[in-house]
Each structure stands twice: as C-alpha cells, then as structure tokens.
Motif scaffolding. Structure first.
Motif, mmCIF file in Angstrom:
data_model
loop_
_atom_site.group_PDB
_atom_site.id
_atom_site.type_symbol
_atom_site.label_atom_id
_atom_site.label_comp_id
_atom_site.label_asym_id
_atom_site.label_seq_id
_atom_site.Cartn_x
_atom_site.Cartn_y
_atom_site.Cartn_z
ATOM 1 N N GLY A 1 0.815 -1.208 0.000
ATOM 2 C CA GLY A 1 0.000 0.000 0.000
ATOM 3 C C GLY A 1 0.848 1.256 0.000
ATOM 4 O O GLY A 1 0.574 2.216 -0.732
ATOM 5 N N VAL A 2 1.902 1.256 0.795
ATOM 6 C CA VAL A 2 2.801 2.415 0.834
ATOM 7 C C VAL A 2 3.493 2.591 -0.512
ATOM 8 O O VAL A 2 3.606 3.712 -1.022
ATOM 9 N N VAL A 3 3.933 1.492 -1.117
ATOM 10 C CA VAL A 3 4.571 1.567 -2.435
ATOM 11 C C VAL A 3 3.592 2.125 -3.468
ATOM 12 O O VAL A 3 3.951 2.982 -4.279
ATOM 13 N N SER A 4 2.363 1.676 -3.428
ATOM 14 C CA SER A 4 1.349 2.177 -4.356
ATOM 15 C C SER A 4 1.132 3.673 -4.193
ATOM 16 O O SER A 4 1.082 4.420 -5.179
ATOM 17 N N VAL A 5 1.006 4.120 -2.951
ATOM 18 C CA VAL A 5 0.798 5.545 -2.680
ATOM 19 C C VAL A 5 2.005 6.354 -3.146
ATOM 20 O O VAL A 5 1.853 7.422 -3.763
ATOM 21 N N LEU A 6 3.209 5.859 -2.887
ATOM 22 C CA LEU A 6 4.407 6.580 -3.323
ATOM 23 C C LEU A 6 4.505 6.645 -4.851
ATOM 24 O O LEU A 6 4.871 7.691 -5.408
ATOM 25 N N LEU A 7 4.178 5.545 -5.521
ATOM 26 C CA LEU A 7 4.202 5.556 -6.993
ATOM 27 C C LEU A 7 3.193 6.551 -7.556
ATOM 28 O O LEU A 7 3.514 7.333 -8.460
ATOM 29 N N PHE A 8 1.980 6.522 -7.026
ATOM 30 C CA PHE A 8 0.951 7.458 -7.494
ATOM 31 C C PHE A 8 1.343 8.904 -7.186
ATOM 32 O O PHE A 8 1.178 9.785 -8.025
ATOM 33 N N THR A 9 1.860 9.149 -5.990
ATOM 34 C CA THR A 9 2.272 10.502 -5.626
ATOM 35 C C THR A 9 3.373 10.995 -6.555
ATOM 36 O O THR A 9 3.322 12.135 -7.038
ATOM 37 N N GLY A 10 4.365 10.158 -6.804
ATOM 38 C CA GLY A 10 5.446 10.529 -7.711
ATOM 39 C C GLY A 10 4.943 10.792 -9.120
ATOM 40 O O GLY A 10 5.348 11.766 -9.772
#
Length: 145
Positions: free
Chosen positions: A114-123
């Motif tokens: 979930g954190v990886v997904s949020v970071l990818l989307f944010t980036g």
C-alpha cells in the motif's frame, strides 16, 4: 477540455473505483462476496487512497490532454489493489500460489504494498504536475519577451 468536465470525470473515476474495489474485495459488505481475512484500518486507508489517486490521475490526464504514463498508473492501481484485497480470496493469486504461501509471504507485506502504491501514485502525479507547469511557464515566458 473544460476544468469542470475534468473534475466530473475524476470524481466519477474515484467513486467508481472505490465502489468496484470495495465490493470486489469485501471491504464494503455485500451479499456477493464474503471476505476471509479480517478488515483492517490499513485496508480502508489504501482503498480510499488508491481510489482518490486514480480519480486525480484521470482528472489530470483530462486537463493535460496527453497520455504516455498510463502503465505506471495501472501498475500503482494493481499494487494498491493487492494491498487491500483479501490474499486468500483472490482467485488469480490462488491459481498461481497456494493458500498457505499467500498468507505466509503476501499478507504480512500488504501494508508495504500500500505504501509503495501511494508513493508511486504521488510521484507520478507530481511529475505530471511539474511537466504541465513547465509547459505553462515556458509558454508564458516566451510570450512576454
């Protein structure tokens, strides 16, 4: 494209993905699907964030009128889906791996996914925002000189 239309598209994508993913994963109680793994606050958080980022991406894409980084958005959505979905109820994952393997190796890492997904989307959203600002800034600068 008008800003209002882009916002409506983004809102529809966000609400639609929230309802679809919520029903399919059993986070929204329904008679069609019974979740085998207990619901957690992380599951709901990543469901909301994934749906929100998908809506923002659609709205941003409508405003910018360009494509090209859809694979990263799809990848982020898939990783987010794996973060809040039930690992032993996912038919695709069960076909690839055993039930015990999923609970042993995937379930503990769902918050990390979930954190990886949020970071990818944010980036991705930040990058797209920077690209649109640069194109606006260069047009404004060249027009003023």
């Amino acid at each position: 494209m008008p800003l209002r239309t882009a916002i409506v598209k983004g809102l529809a994508a966000s609400v639609g993905s929230f309802l679809l993913f919520g029903v399919v994963t059993g986070l929204l109680p329904n008679p069609l699907y019974i979740r085998m793994v207990p619901r957690t606050l992380f599951d709901y958080t990543f469901l909301v964030l994934t749906s929100l980022f998908a809506g923002i991406y659609i709205a941003q894409q409508s405003i910018a009128g360009r494509a090209g980084d859809g694979r990263l958005a799809i990848g982020s959505t898939i990783v987010g889906f794996l973060a809040f979905s039930c690992p032993i109820c996912n038919v695709f994952l069960l076909a690839l791996f055993s039930n015990s393997m999923l609970m042993t190796y995937l379930d503990p890492y769902r918050p990390l996914l979930g954190v990886v997904s949020v970071l990818l989307f944010t980036g991705l959203l930040y990058y797209r925002y920077q690209q649109s600002c640069e194109s606006c800034g260069s047009t404004a600068e060249s027009g003023s000189t």
